[in-house]
Structures are given as C-alpha cells and as structure tokens.
Design a protein around this motif. Structure first.
Motif, short mmCIF file in Angstrom:
data_model
loop_
_atom_site.label_atom_id
_atom_site.label_comp_id
_atom_site.label_asym_id
_atom_site.label_seq_id
_atom_site.Cartn_x
_atom_site.Cartn_y
_atom_site.Cartn_z
N THR A 148 0.81 -1.23 0.00
CA THR A 148 0.00 0.00 0.00
C THR A 148 0.84 1.28 0.00
O THR A 148 0.31 2.35 -0.25
CB THR A 148 -0.96 0.04 1.21
N MET A 149 2.15 1.11 0.28
CA MET A 149 3.02 2.28 0.42
C MET A 149 2.89 3.25 -0.78
O MET A 149 2.57 4.42 -0.61
CB MET A 149 4.46 1.81 0.54
N ASN A 150 3.08 2.72 -1.99
CA ASN A 150 3.01 3.59 -3.17
C ASN A 150 1.59 4.08 -3.44
O ASN A 150 1.38 5.21 -3.84
CB ASN A 150 3.52 2.84 -4.41
N MET A 151 0.64 3.18 -3.22
CA MET A 151 -0.76 3.55 -3.45
C MET A 151 -1.18 4.70 -2.54
O MET A 151 -1.91 5.60 -2.94
CB MET A 151 -1.63 2.30 -3.22
N LYS A 152 -0.69 4.66 -1.29
CA LYS A 152 -1.02 5.73 -0.33
C LYS A 152 -0.49 7.07 -0.83
O LYS A 152 -1.17 8.09 -0.70
CB LYS A 152 -0.43 5.41 1.04
N LYS A 153 0.70 7.04 -1.44
CA LYS A 153 1.28 8.28 -1.96
C LYS A 153 0.39 8.87 -3.05
O LYS A 153 0.36 10.07 -3.27
CB LYS A 153 2.68 8.02 -2.55
N ARG A 154 -0.33 7.99 -3.75
CA ARG A 154 -1.21 8.47 -4.84
C ARG A 154 -2.63 8.71 -4.33
O ARG A 154 -3.58 8.85 -5.10
CB ARG A 154 -1.24 7.44 -5.97
N GLY A 156 -4.46 6.59 -2.53
CA GLY A 156 -5.29 5.38 -2.42
C GLY A 156 -4.95 4.57 -1.19
O GLY A 156 -4.26 5.04 -0.28
N GLY A 157 -5.43 3.34 -1.16
CA GLY A 157 -5.15 2.45 -0.04
C GLY A 157 -6.39 1.74 0.44
O GLY A 157 -7.42 1.70 -0.26
N SER A 177 -14.80 -8.17 4.51
CA SER A 177 -15.00 -7.30 3.35
C SER A 177 -14.04 -6.11 3.48
O SER A 177 -13.98 -5.46 4.52
CB SER A 177 -16.46 -6.85 3.36
N VAL A 178 -13.27 -5.86 2.41
CA VAL A 178 -12.24 -4.81 2.48
C VAL A 178 -12.50 -3.78 1.38
O VAL A 178 -12.63 -4.13 0.20
CB VAL A 178 -10.83 -5.43 2.31
N ASP A 179 -12.57 -2.49 1.79
CA ASP A 179 -12.78 -1.41 0.82
C ASP A 179 -11.44 -0.81 0.40
O ASP A 179 -10.57 -0.57 1.25
CB ASP A 179 -13.63 -0.29 1.43
N PHE A 180 -11.32 -0.54 -0.89
CA PHE A 180 -10.07 -0.01 -1.43
C PHE A 180 -10.34 1.26 -2.25
O PHE A 180 -11.37 1.38 -2.91
CB PHE A 180 -9.42 -1.00 -2.40
N ASN A 181 -9.36 2.16 -2.20
CA ASN A 181 -9.30 3.23 -3.18
C ASN A 181 -8.04 2.95 -4.00
O ASN A 181 -6.95 2.88 -3.44
CB ASN A 181 -9.19 4.58 -2.46
N THR A 182 -8.22 2.74 -5.29
CA THR A 182 -7.06 2.32 -6.09
C THR A 182 -6.55 3.45 -6.98
O THR A 182 -5.86 3.20 -7.99
CB THR A 182 -7.39 1.08 -6.94
#
Ligand code: MEV
Length: 437
Positions: A148-154, A156-157, A177-182
């Motif tokens: 998630t490290m890179n995704m958080k920078k953008r 997301g996560g 159930s897991v919600d994501f922002n991609t």
C-alpha cells in the motif's frame, strides 16, 4: 482426435504451429500461413504482444476507429474505439455530432470504492470473530504495508474492513469485506495482493491466538479475491436539450419523437427482454472504448449487468425524462477502470488512445466512458423508433457481405450504388454478385 498433449506451453512457436497443423489442418500450411500474415513485422511490437498471453502464436486484429466531436464536460474529445460491429462507430459519431451543438454530455463520478473479500469458514459466533479481527486489526493491515506504500502516496489504499455474517445463507460462512481506493489504476492486482497478504496474516494469527480461534472454531480461509460487483464505484452522465431542438431528427415532429423515445426507454425499464438488448446497445460503445484504452471489459460487463439487477429485477441502465420543454437522457453505471497499470503502460495503441483523450485520470475516463454508453444508446433508440435498426446496420454490413461473396472492386462500386435504395440481406447481395459478373 488429437492425443492429450503435455507441456504445450514449453514448445516454441514453430513447434506449436506444427502440432496444430498435424492435428487440425491435415499437415498443410494453411494455419501457418494465416498465423504468419498477422504477425507484426516489427519484432519489438510483436514481442510486446507475445508477452500478453500464454501460448500466443499470432495477433488478432480488430478495427481501431475514431469518433470525433464528443463534447463532455465542455471538453471536445475524439474517442478511440475497438469494435467489429460495423454500424457502432457510425451511429456513435452521429450521436456525438447531434449533441455537440446542444451543450454535449455532462458526467460526474459519484463514488470510487472498490471491494474485495476474504471468504472464511468459521464454526463459531460472529462476536468471537469480530473480537479476533478487532484485536488484530493493525497487524492485519500492517501485512499490506509494502503493497500500500506507493498507493497511499497516490491517495489510495485500504479504507475499511468489516466482518460480514453470511451464516443465514451458508453454514459457517463469513466474509472479511475490504474497501479499497485504487487511485488511477483499476487495481485488480493490488486488491488481490493485499487480500492474499491479509489472509495469510489472519491464518498465522489465528494459530497463535492461544490456538483458540483455529482449534475451537476451525477458522479456515477459503479464498481471497476482489469483487467485480462495484456498486460503490459509480458514474452518472446525462445530455439534455429543448424538445424543439429534436426537430432535425429524420424530419419527425419533435414532440412525437421525444414522447416515442421516452416510451421506448420506459419499456426497457419494465421489460427484461428489452432491458437486456437496450443495455447491450449501451455496451456496444462502452466495450469498444474499454478495449481501446486497455481496460478489462469482462470485469466491467459483469459489474454492470449485476448492477442492472440490483433492484431484484434486471432493468435498463439509462432513462429518458421529459419535463416541460426539456428532453433529458441519463445513465448511472458502475465502472471499475484504470488509466495506469495493466497493459496501459505497454500496448502502443492503448498509450495512443489515452494520449488522444488527454491522459485522463480514472475519474475523467469514467465520465468519458459513461457518455459514450449514453450516446450509443441514444443512437440505437433513435434508429429503432424511426427508420428501424436494419437500415443503417445493413448499409454498413454490405461491404462484409460483398467480401464474403468474393466481390471484385468493380462489383463493390456497383453494389454500393445499386443497394442505396434497396433491401440489403445475405441473399440479395448473393443474387447481385451472381447477376453482375
Ligand atoms: C445492436 O448491436 C444493438 C441494439 O440492439 C441496441 C438496442 O436495441 O437498443 C440496436
């Protein structure tokens, strides 16, 4: 019948084609010669395509078309489309041109959450499972840190995790159930990798947790996978004009046309026979831009059709409303797509498509795709309630029939003139070729 073959993927391209020729083409050169024609002469391009799929022995072409004059949120787009259905691009382009002068299309992303699940069997009470997850929430989330490290920078996560009790439908069945922002990626690989890391951690922790969860309640991870049902990843689009502005359509009275169109849309709302076909018309445009932009059209198709059934009955995805003198078309669909990742960074034509669209964010692309779907839908219903669909469709299909019957250049030119005001179908074209040698 060929014998079962082991290790097919290990064979070279030549060996694969030899095997194919021996088993299905009487050892002739037929398969090889066709497969070779479709190879790209540029070795680098061919290598990119070969890398997309296992056992690839050639390329499969589809037309790559352009539809200009698409005014979407006040920006003028040219839409890249990949489709083999002859009338789709022509109809879409007419629709875009029609709406251009009327303010074009407006679209807005309503939500962007994608979801995945760890499917569990657990022979115990939901409170015990909840307590276990709550007590270990930070460790479970931590297991995804490197992903998630890179995704958080953008931006997301992972945005939420929840235990869902499904035991009333299936014995011992729970979901995490897991919600994501991609962010700008479709995120399938990201979501699945996170879920698998979390599942591994849960399994590990359940064994440590005083042996309690694992031993007493038999906690078992069944599978971890994203869901292509994306009802919280929604985009809405609409186009509207004054009823009087519909006057240029086939010379029909604009009021009658508006009412007839609304009635056609209403039929698709209540009748499944019509709804499925109505939605297929929408997907003609949507699939074509999804392919051109390197998106997973199977995922979008699955999600959209499930969404069309979310009121416990399959319904149309778009609607037509008339208020006073205003005629309005609207669509609301789930679209889980991306503009980075997957083949978007690899396929030269996909890169070209995205550049043509101004390198959109995934939000922008969702808006564009929804408008393409709505424009295609308008074009289809307009034809259906006026000239009928076959008129335009068969006009575009004429060339396919002529090629099928081996027409020469001269016959093609003569046929195009001849069929300008005549019915086009397989047998009329066949008769024409026979009598115009
Ligand atoms: C054909 O590909 C699509 C249509 O059937 C859509 C519709 O009926 O709305 C024309």
């Amino acid at each position: 019948m060929p014998k079962k073959i082991i290790g097919f993927s290990k064979l070279s391209r030549e060996e694969k084609i030899d095997w194919l020729s021996k088993n299905f083409f009487d050892n002739s050169n037929q398969a090889k010669s066709i497969l070779d024609i479709y190879l790209n002469s540029n070795k680098d391009i061919q290598a990119i395509h070969d890398s997309f799929s296992e056992n690839s022995v050639s390329n499969f072409y589809l037309p790559y078309s352009l539809s200009p004059n698409f005014l979407i949120n006040d920006k003028n787009y040219t839409i890249p489309l990949v489709t083999e259905e002859s009338s789709v691009v022509a109809a879409l382009s007419n629709s875009a041109k029609f709406w251009f002068d009327k303010g074009g299309f407006k679209a807005k992303v309503k939500s962007l959450i994608k979801r995945g699940h760890i499917h569990l069997s657990f022979d115990g009470n939901i409170d015990v499972l909840k307590e276990f997850i709550d007590n270990n929430r930070s460790d479970i989330l931590k297991s995804t840190d490197n992903l998630t490290m890179n995704m958080k920078k953008r931006g997301g996560g992972i945005s939420a995790i929840d235990i869902i009790d499904k035991t009333s439908e299936l014995k011992n069945y729970f979901q995490l159930s897991v919600d994501f922002n991609t962010s700008d990626s479709m995120g399938a690989n990201f979501i699945n990798s996170c879920l698998e890391a979390m599942a591994k951690k849960i399994d590990e922790l359940s064994k440590q947790y005083d042996g309690f969860i694992k031993n007493c309640f038999n906690l078992n991870i069944v599978m971890s996978i994203l869901s292509n049902y994306t009802p919280d990843c929604i985009v809405e689009a609409h186009a509207e004009c004054n009823i009087d502005d519909l006057i240029d359509i086939n010379g029909t009275n604009s009021n009658d046309f508006a009412k007839k169109m609304k009635y056609a849309f209403d039929i698709a709302k209540i009748d499944i026979n019509r709804a499925v076909t109505h939605n297929k018309g929408i997907m003609n445009g949507i699939d074509a831009i999804l392919i051109a932009t390197g998106n997973d059209f199977r995922a979008v198709e699955a999600g959209i059709h499930a969404y069309a059934s979310s009121n416990s009955k399959y319904e149309s995805l778009s609607e037509c409303t008339i208020t006073d003198n205003k005629f309005r078309l609207g669509i609301k669909i789930p679209l889980s797509i991306g503009t980075v990742g997957g083949i978007t960074d690899l396929h030269p034509l996909v890169k070209l498509s995205l550049k043509m669209l101004g390198n959109p964010s995934s939000r922008d692309l969702m808006c564009i795709i929804a408008c393409v779907g709505l424009a295609q839908n308008f074009a289809a219903i307009k034809s259906l309630i006026t000239s009928g669909i076959q008129h335009g469709h068969m006009k575009m299909h004429l060339i396919n029939l002529l090629i099928k019957y081996n027409a020469n250049k001269d016959q093609i030119i003569r046929a195009e003139k001849y069929f300008a005001d005549k019915e086009i179908n397989s047998s009329s074209v066949f008769e024409f070729i026979k009598s115009h040698k």
